[in-house]
Write an enzyme that holds these catalytic residues in place. Sequence first.
Site, PDB file in Angstrom:
ATOM      1  N   LYS A  81      -2.124  -9.306   0.996  1.00 21.84           N
ATOM      2  CA  LYS A  81      -2.880  -8.350   1.930  1.00 21.84           C
ATOM      3  C   LYS A  81      -2.884  -8.413   3.128  1.00 21.84           C
ATOM      4  O   LYS A  81      -4.074  -9.564   3.501  1.00 21.84           O
ATOM      5  CB  LYS A  81      -3.602  -7.008   0.911  1.00 21.84           C
ATOM      6  CG  LYS A  81      -2.498  -6.051   0.163  1.00 21.84           C
ATOM      7  CD  LYS A  81      -3.275  -5.011  -0.567  1.00 21.84           C
ATOM      8  CE  LYS A  81      -2.923  -3.846  -1.954  1.00 21.84           C
ATOM      9  NZ  LYS A  81      -1.314  -3.135  -0.798  1.00 21.84           N
ATOM     10  N   ASP A 108      -4.352  -5.093  -6.175  1.00 19.57           N
ATOM     11  CA  ASP A 108      -3.394  -5.577  -5.576  1.00 19.57           C
ATOM     12  C   ASP A 108      -3.523  -6.152  -4.373  1.00 19.57           C
ATOM     13  O   ASP A 108      -2.387  -6.723  -3.615  1.00 19.57           O
ATOM     14  CB  ASP A 108      -1.737  -4.626  -5.585  1.00 19.57           C
ATOM     15  CG  ASP A 108      -2.478  -3.900  -4.769  1.00 19.57           C
ATOM     16  OD1 ASP A 108      -3.993  -3.885  -4.457  1.00 19.57           O
ATOM     17  OD2 ASP A 108      -2.089  -3.185  -4.174  1.00 19.57           O
ATOM     18  N   LYS A 148      10.173   6.436 -11.658  1.00 15.66           N
ATOM     19  CA  LYS A 148       8.803   7.121 -11.095  1.00 15.66           C
ATOM     20  C   LYS A 148      10.602   8.150 -10.768  1.00 15.66           C
ATOM     21  O   LYS A 148      11.575   8.062 -10.921  1.00 15.66           O
ATOM     22  CB  LYS A 148       8.666   6.998  -9.801  1.00 15.66           C
ATOM     23  CG  LYS A 148       7.977   6.172 -10.487  1.00 15.66           C
ATOM     24  CD  LYS A 148       7.644   5.290  -8.881  1.00 15.66           C
ATOM     25  CE  LYS A 148       5.683   4.438  -8.957  1.00 15.66           C
ATOM     26  NZ  LYS A 148       4.972   4.655  -7.570  1.00 15.66           N
ATOM     27  N   HIS A 156       5.665  -3.838 -13.814  1.00 13.55           N
ATOM     28  CA  HIS A 156       3.951  -4.066 -13.155  1.00 13.55           C
ATOM     29  C   HIS A 156       3.361  -4.460 -13.721  1.00 13.55           C
ATOM     30  O   HIS A 156       3.078  -3.402 -14.298  1.00 13.55           O
ATOM     31  CB  HIS A 156       3.291  -2.486 -11.672  1.00 13.55           C
ATOM     32  CG  HIS A 156       4.262  -2.200 -10.596  1.00 13.55           C
ATOM     33  ND1 HIS A 156       3.802  -1.483 -10.255  1.00 13.55           N
ATOM     34  CD2 HIS A 156       5.702  -2.433  -9.833  1.00 13.55           C
ATOM     35  CE1 HIS A 156       4.924  -1.070  -8.777  1.00 13.55           C
ATOM     36  NE2 HIS A 156       5.932  -1.744  -9.740  1.00 13.55           N
ATOM     37  N   GLU A 175      -1.153  -8.886  -8.800  1.00  8.56           N
ATOM     38  CA  GLU A 175      -0.245  -8.540  -8.988  1.00  8.56           C
ATOM     39  C   GLU A 175       1.202  -8.574  -9.193  1.00  8.56           C
ATOM     40  O   GLU A 175       1.052  -8.968  -8.119  1.00  8.56           O
ATOM     41  CB  GLU A 175      -0.116  -7.166  -8.071  1.00  8.56           C
ATOM     42  CG  GLU A 175       0.616  -5.598  -9.207  1.00  8.56           C
ATOM     43  CD  GLU A 175       0.648  -4.400  -7.761  1.00  8.56           C
ATOM     44  OE1 GLU A 175       1.000  -3.901  -8.320  1.00  8.56           O
ATOM     45  OE2 GLU A 175       1.812  -4.788  -6.618  1.00  8.56           O
ATOM     46  N   ALA A 187      15.006  -0.669  -3.894  1.00  8.75           N
ATOM     47  CA  ALA A 187      14.224  -0.083  -3.613  1.00  8.75           C
ATOM     48  C   ALA A 187      13.567  -0.406  -2.665  1.00  8.75           C
ATOM     49  O   ALA A 187      12.809   0.342  -2.010  1.00  8.75           O
ATOM     50  CB  ALA A 187      13.092  -0.967  -4.563  1.00  8.75           C
ATOM     51  N   GLU A 190      15.248   2.388  -0.567  1.00 11.18           N
ATOM     52  CA  GLU A 190      14.272   3.792  -0.574  1.00 11.18           C
ATOM     53  C   GLU A 190      13.099   3.400  -0.080  1.00 11.18           C
ATOM     54  O   GLU A 190      12.494   4.525   0.549  1.00 11.18           O
ATOM     55  CB  GLU A 190      13.614   3.864  -1.829  1.00 11.18           C
ATOM     56  CG  GLU A 190      13.202   4.940  -2.467  1.00 11.18           C
ATOM     57  CD  GLU A 190      11.858   5.254  -2.286  1.00 11.18           C
ATOM     58  OE1 GLU A 190      11.809   6.230  -1.731  1.00 11.18           O
ATOM     59  OE2 GLU A 190      10.954   4.125  -2.381  1.00 11.18           O
ATOM     60  N   HIS A 191      12.367   2.093  -0.037  1.00 11.27           N
ATOM     61  CA  HIS A 191      11.963   1.875   0.705  1.00 11.27           C
ATOM     62  C   HIS A 191      11.978   1.941   2.365  1.00 11.27           C
ATOM     63  O   HIS A 191      11.362   3.468   3.149  1.00 11.27           O
ATOM     64  CB  HIS A 191      10.894   0.663   0.604  1.00 11.27           C
ATOM     65  CG  HIS A 191       9.128   0.044   1.376  1.00 11.27           C
ATOM     66  ND1 HIS A 191      10.264   0.361   2.691  1.00 11.27           N
ATOM     67  CD2 HIS A 191       8.091   0.325   1.739  1.00 11.27           C
ATOM     68  CE1 HIS A 191       8.854  -0.113   3.376  1.00 11.27           C
ATOM     69  NE2 HIS A 191       7.389   0.489   2.275  1.00 11.27           N
TER      70      HIS A 191
END
Length: 246
Positions: A81, A108, A148, A156, A175, A187, A190-191
């Site tokens: 991150k 994460d 979801k 995950h 993670e 995905a 969709e993102h």
Amino acid sequence: MEIVILDRHNRLNTADLNARLKMLDLPEGRFSADEITEFIDQMQVYEGAMYEISTKLEILDDEFQVRFSHDPIHHMERRLKSVNSIIGKLERKGLPVSVNSIKDNLFDVAGIRVICNYRDDVYSVSNYLSSQSDIQVLRVKDYIKNPKQNGYRSLHVIYAVPVFLSSGAHYTPVEVQFRTIAMDYWASLEHALRYKTDLPDARLNEHSQTLLDCSRSLQNIEVQMQNIHRDINGAPQVGEAPKTTD
């Protein structure tokens, strides 16, 4: 005698981290020099944990090739991150901005995305990794069996892996998102629809419904292809997610 070259390339750009931290104005003031050093040290621990897990995954993939003539992992993606993402997440949660707060609340910071060929591979690789004696399974969310609402599917798992420093072993969370190739490209689209578009709401809703339909169709197709794969390949068949470590 074989000479092994030690690769000392700087994976973590500490100079960049230092500059970014000094530029950030936080509610309680800027980071002190000691806090910057502590943050950089902790980020290096997260990076070490990330590479520990990815090495274990590479070894598992090699073993599958030898035992079953099958590579379960198509590819992997690693990421730490960013400074802004870490601080932003702490602030959204109303948490103090400190290294201890990161260690206690964020699991994460280090992440790996494992793209597998088949759903069996997702569960096989995740379970073999989970069963290793130096690994702890902290949290499991199976969005494959329980997608979801928008159709997102992935497994995950948050692992804790020891990073061995001069001060001893530091168990550090990573993670890992396990998904198939089909789940991954769904995905990604969709993102992009959610975060990288300025379409009007009506079009967004239309595309979201179409993606939900696509997710269900892809799930059915994957099951059919998985069944064919099982008939022609002797790789393990595992249909359960890992269990958390007691």
